[in-house]
Design a protein around this motif. Structure first.
Motif, PDB file in Angstrom:
ATOM      1  N   ALA B 219       0.811  -0.926   0.015  1.00  8.04           N
ATOM      2  CA  ALA B 219       0.101  -0.158   0.149  1.00  8.04           C
ATOM      3  C   ALA B 219       1.045   1.287  -0.097  1.00  8.04           C
ATOM      4  N   VAL B 220       1.258   1.873  -1.044  1.00  2.00           N
ATOM      5  CA  VAL B 220       2.148   2.979  -1.062  1.00  2.00           C
ATOM      6  C   VAL B 220       1.550   3.944  -0.720  1.00  2.00           C
ATOM      7  N   ALA B 221       2.512   4.825  -0.513  1.00  2.00           N
ATOM      8  CA  ALA B 221       2.221   6.269   0.370  1.00  2.00           C
ATOM      9  C   ALA B 221       1.514   7.135  -0.393  1.00  2.00           C
ATOM     10  N   ALA B 222       0.647   8.176   0.119  1.00  2.00           N
ATOM     11  CA  ALA B 222       0.054   8.756  -0.744  1.00  2.00           C
ATOM     12  C   ALA B 222       1.109   9.874  -1.276  1.00  2.00           C
ATOM     13  N   PRO B 223       0.780  10.468  -2.368  1.00  2.00           N
ATOM     14  CA  PRO B 223       2.021  11.192  -3.029  1.00  2.00           C
ATOM     15  C   PRO B 223       2.134  12.521  -2.259  1.00  2.00           C
ATOM     16  N   PHE B 224       3.496  12.717  -2.226  1.00  2.00           N
ATOM     17  CA  PHE B 224       3.902  14.214  -1.465  1.00  2.00           C
ATOM     18  C   PHE B 224       4.993  14.609  -2.281  1.00  2.00           C
ATOM     19  N   THR B 225       5.120  16.007  -1.996  1.00  2.00           N
ATOM     20  CA  THR B 225       6.435  16.788  -2.219  1.00  2.00           C
ATOM     21  C   THR B 225       7.122  17.377  -1.213  1.00  2.00           C
ATOM     22  N   ILE B 226       8.398  17.208  -1.256  1.00  2.00           N
ATOM     23  CA  ILE B 226       9.475  17.785  -0.209  1.00  2.00           C
ATOM     24  C   ILE B 226       9.922  18.939  -0.795  1.00  2.00           C
ATOM     25  N   LEU B 227      10.105  20.203  -0.254  1.00  2.00           N
ATOM     26  CA  LEU B 227      10.651  21.428  -0.807  1.00  2.00           C
ATOM     27  C   LEU B 227      11.843  21.847   0.086  1.00  2.00           C
ATOM     28  N   SER B 228      13.189  22.060  -0.402  1.00  2.00           N
ATOM     29  CA  SER B 228      14.098  22.403   0.445  1.00  2.00           C
ATOM     30  C   SER B 228      14.833  23.690  -0.180  1.00  2.00           C
ATOM     31  N   PHE B 229      15.369  24.321   0.717  1.00  2.00           N
ATOM     32  CA  PHE B 229      15.735  25.763   0.483  1.00  2.00           C
ATOM     33  C   PHE B 229      17.265  25.806   0.667  1.00  2.00           C
ATOM     34  N   ALA B 230      17.967  26.830   0.237  1.00  2.00           N
ATOM     35  CA  ALA B 230      19.304  27.192   0.019  1.00  2.00           C
ATOM     36  C   ALA B 230      19.671  27.353   1.573  1.00  2.00           C
ATOM     37  N   ASP B 231      18.979  28.280   2.235  1.00  2.00           N
ATOM     38  CA  ASP B 231      19.401  28.464   3.741  1.00  2.00           C
ATOM     39  C   ASP B 231      19.101  27.352   4.756  1.00  2.00           C
ATOM     40  N   PRO B 232      20.066  26.768   5.267  1.00  2.00           N
ATOM     41  CA  PRO B 232      19.674  25.505   6.355  1.00  2.00           C
ATOM     42  C   PRO B 232      18.406  26.030   7.342  1.00  2.00           C
ATOM     43  N   ASP B 233      18.625  27.442   7.915  1.00  2.00           N
ATOM     44  CA  ASP B 233      17.566  28.042   8.583  1.00  2.00           C
ATOM     45  C   ASP B 233      16.002  27.811   8.146  1.00  2.00           C
ATOM     46  N   ASP B 234      15.957  27.696   6.747  1.00  2.00           N
ATOM     47  CA  ASP B 234      14.752  27.522   6.187  1.00  2.00           C
ATOM     48  C   ASP B 234      14.422  26.101   6.195  1.00  2.00           C
ATOM     49  N   THR B 235      13.663  25.506   6.944  1.00  2.00           N
ATOM     50  CA  THR B 235      13.401  24.137   7.083  1.00  2.00           C
ATOM     51  C   THR B 235      12.723  23.479   6.004  1.00  2.00           C
ATOM     52  N   ASP B 236      12.902  22.308   5.500  1.00  2.00           N
ATOM     53  CA  ASP B 236      11.967  21.700   4.478  1.00  2.00           C
ATOM     54  C   ASP B 236      10.579  21.747   4.782  1.00  2.00           C
ATOM     55  N   VAL B 237       9.585  21.966   3.711  1.00  2.00           N
ATOM     56  CA  VAL B 237       8.235  22.119   3.620  1.00  2.00           C
ATOM     57  C   VAL B 237       7.831  20.722   2.958  1.00  2.00           C
ATOM     58  N   VAL B 238       6.522  20.337   3.271  1.00  2.00           N
ATOM     59  CA  VAL B 238       5.926  19.130   2.519  1.00  2.00           C
ATOM     60  C   VAL B 238       4.683  19.546   1.972  1.00  2.00           C
ATOM     61  N   TYR B 239       4.441  19.327   0.761  1.00  2.00           N
ATOM     62  CA  TYR B 239       2.977  19.440   0.261  1.00  2.00           C
ATOM     63  C   TYR B 239       2.423  18.176  -0.184  1.00  2.00           C
ATOM     64  N   VAL B 240       0.990  17.916   0.326  1.00  2.00           N
ATOM     65  CA  VAL B 240       0.178  16.823   0.244  1.00  2.00           C
ATOM     66  C   VAL B 240      -1.098  17.267  -0.065  1.00  2.00           C
ATOM     67  N   GLU B 241      -1.542  16.224  -0.969  1.00  2.00           N
ATOM     68  CA  GLU B 241      -3.298  16.451  -1.360  1.00  2.00           C
ATOM     69  C   GLU B 241      -3.903  15.341  -0.791  1.00  2.00           C
ATOM     70  N   ALA B 242      -5.162  15.494  -0.512  1.00  2.00           N
ATOM     71  CA  ALA B 242      -6.313  14.505  -0.181  1.00  2.00           C
ATOM     72  C   ALA B 242      -7.522  14.851  -0.953  1.00  2.00           C
ATOM     73  N   ALA B 243      -8.278  14.011  -0.453  1.00  2.00           N
ATOM     74  CA  ALA B 243      -9.886  14.254  -1.435  1.00  2.00           C
ATOM     75  C   ALA B 243     -10.315  15.592  -1.347  1.00  2.00           C
ATOM     76  N   MET B 244     -10.162  16.069   0.107  1.00  2.00           N
ATOM     77  CA  MET B 244     -11.065  17.469   0.346  1.00  2.00           C
ATOM     78  C   MET B 244     -10.049  18.491   0.499  1.00  2.00           C
ATOM     79  N   SER B 245      -8.616  18.172   0.342  1.00  2.00           N
ATOM     80  CA  SER B 245      -7.761  19.328   0.905  1.00  2.00           C
ATOM     81  C   SER B 245      -6.414  19.076   0.092  1.00  2.00           C
ATOM     82  N   GLN B 246      -5.852  20.162   0.103  1.00  2.00           N
ATOM     83  CA  GLN B 246      -4.340  20.088   0.023  1.00  2.00           C
ATOM     84  C   GLN B 246      -3.616  21.195   0.988  1.00  2.00           C
TER      85      GLN B 246
END
Lengths: 285, 287
Positions: B219-246
């Motif tokens: 049962a594979v994971a739901a789709p996701f995107t991890i975004l990383s930034f140049a400055d290590p102070d800017d921690t990673d962000v994840v984007y996920v979608e679901a039936a009713m929300s993103q």
């Protein structure tokens, strides 16, 4: 007891009735809390259905709202009594997130379930091995809850109708993977043979899904009473706005037209079982 | 300081302002009252829901007794950057807030990691494939018609803004094999899409791997995107979608499971070379 007279629906109906009665009496939640010597949060939680309410409290609220018709009073008190009744899942539910707990309660009382999942099998269809191998909801408590839901719901004397739309990729993954997963495909085929269960596969040729994530729609006899349970990475949610649930139900029924028929689905599953066992023999297994 | 764009700038500013307030031992209520603001204004500033003027930043910092001129200058510059208009500003009313947040973040990310189990990631879609998706798919919370043209326009613009940047971000993509078979827009449309993927995989900054049906992932994971930034102070962000929300997830604790999951998916996936060969093979077999 008919499953449609259970506590979850009772609580839901009670909370709507109490809310309507308060509004009809022209009272705010704050005023009610003050008059009853309750915290505001107690009123809020009663009206949101997050907690059950004692029959004494219902009688007191009813008096405050000026409801005097004895039939109406009796009905509300009966709903309160019913909403406090314990079910098989009452003890299991305690450690679950609130929306999932609410869903289990509603699921136990529904007469019709529509189920869609883009990347996995419905909980109710999983073998132990499949559930344990799944990436999510794998902890022991969730597995125990899944097992109990499956047992209670599918073995009920009058089990609900279930229509499940499965993704072809999910079945291919089970067939082509190295493990047998406790005969998951055979189990699926046997479930589809039950009179109350309809399984339809959305084939690759049908293209992208209409939906961006998994959901279940539970149908109830009362008009506009359907609820939808959506799983997301952030939080699961129970949705009961009729226009939203109605839109998803229509889309679901449209998606069924793109799917293989139950008979074609059975053939596909059989073919996958055969190809998996041939590969197993070729590997000497 | 390495922040250039409005989205990351606003994110960093809101964190800094919140920390400064807490260091000063002040509640949101106290600050709102001292500044003659509504409480909701301060809450929205600290949530990053609104931008903040440079004057307001200076006043807040004074109130918080932040005196270090370099720090003050940095935060004022962040406020200035966070008010800069971006190309997607004109679409803001037509798009969900979390989607514009994604666009802002991806336009400033240095690395994007995708796991996709349903369709091809938006940045790698052909126009015909994107159109087929928006025509077929019901957006979260849908109750009415969808502006397909607008959705396609935004998607293609996103592609230009990210992929044609002077220094485009590194993109690592793991695709569930099912995404290569699902005939979105029909067989010809999928074939064109797969050929486009093969071509995109030749770019040095793009790596594509396929999680085959034979992997031990059921049962594979739901789709996701991890975004990383140049400055290590800017921690990673994840984007996920679901039936009713993103949703955009940026709490590090909630992001961590995805950071752990992605390398595991990469390990179970085919090598980039085998993956591209498989994609080309599936494309050639489509009528």
């Amino acid at each position: 007891m008919s499953p449609v007279d259970g506590p979850a629906l009772g609580r839901r109906r009670l909370r709507a009735a109490l809310r309507a009665a308060r509004l009809a009496a022209g009272l705010t939640q704050e005023q009610v809390a003050a008059a009853m010597d309750w915290s505001l949060s107690k009123v809020i939680r009663i009206e949101s259905g997050a907690v059950s309410v004692s029959t004494t409290d219902v009688r007191a609220l009813v008096r405050l709202y000026g409801i005097t018709d004895p039939r109406q009073v009796d009905e509300l008190v009966a709903l309160a009594r019913r909403s406090r009744r314990r079910q098989w899942f009452s003890s299991l539910r305690r450690n679950l997130p609130a929306p999932y707990a609410a869903y289990i309660g509603l699921e136990a009382e529904t007469s019709f379930i529509r189920y869609f999942h883009p990347t996995g099998l419905p909980n109710l269809f999983q073998t132990e091995a499949y559930a344990a191998a799944s990436t999510f909801r794998g902890d022991a408590h969730h597995l125990a809850v899944r097992r109990a839901r499956q047992r209670e719901l599918l073995n009920r004397p009058d089990p609900p109708e279930v229509v499940a739309l499965l993704a072809e990729g999910v079945l291919r993954r089970i067939a082509d993977g190295p493990d047998d997963l406790g005969g998951q495909l055979e189990h699926l085929r046997a479930l589809g043979d039950r009179p109350n269960i309809t399984i339809q596969v959305l084939p690759f040729t049908a293209g992208i899904f209409q939906f961006r994530g998994p959901f279940a729609i539970l149908q109830f006899p009362q008009p506009d009473a359907d609820v939808m349970f959506v799983e997301s990475a952030v939080a699961d949610d129970v949705i009961d706005q009729p226009e939203v649930v109605g839109a998803f139900r229509e889309e679901f029924d449209r998606a069924r037209e793109l799917a293989l028929s139950p008979a074609e689905t059975r053939l596909l599953i059989t073919r996958l079982i055969e190809s998996a066992s041939e590969r197993g023999e070729a590997r000497g297994g | 300081m390495t922040v250039q764009g409005p989205t990351v700038g606003r994110r960093r500013l809101r964190t800094a302002l919140r920390r400064a307030r807490e260091a000063a031992g002040l509640t949101q209520e106290q600050v709102a009252s001292a500044m003659d603001w509504s409480l909701s204004k301060l809450i929205r500033i600290e949530a990053g829901a609104v931008s903040i003027s440079t004057n307001d930043v200076k006043a807040l910092l004074q109130h918080y007794r932040v005196a270090d001129p370099a720090l003050v200058e940095e935060l004022v510059e962040l406020a200035r950057a966070s008010r800069r208009r971006a190309w997607w500003s004109r679409y803001r009313d037509a798009l969900p807030a979390s989607y514009t947040a994604l666009i802002g973040l991806e336009s400033e990310a240095v690395e994007l990691r995708f796991f996709q189990a349903v369709g091809i990631p938006g940045l790698l879609q052909t126009e015909a494939y994107a159109r087929a998706i928006f025509t077929a798919a019901v957006p979260p919370g849908w109750t009415g018609p969808v502006d397909v043209d607008l959705a396609v326009e935004v998607r293609l613009r996103r592609q230009r803004e990210v992929l044609d940047r002077p220094q485009p971000p590194t993109m690592r993509v793991v695709l569930d094999e099912a995404t290569l078979h699902r005939q979105t827009g029909g067989a010809a449309c999928l074939r064109e899409q797969l050929e486009h993927l093969v071509a995109m995989a030749e770019r040095p900054e793009i790596t594509i791997q396929v999680l085959p049906f034979t992997a031990t992932d059921y049962a594979v994971a739901a789709p996701f995107t991890i975004l990383s930034f140049a400055d290590p102070d800017d921690t990673d962000v994840v984007y996920v979608e679901a039936a009713m929300s993103q949703d955009v997830i940026d709490n590090p604790d909630a992001v961590r499971p995805y950071q752990l999951m992605f390398p595991r998916l990469q390990e179970k996936a085919l090598s980039p070379e085998d993956s591209v060969a498989l994609i080309a093979k599936i494309a050639s077999e489509l009528a």
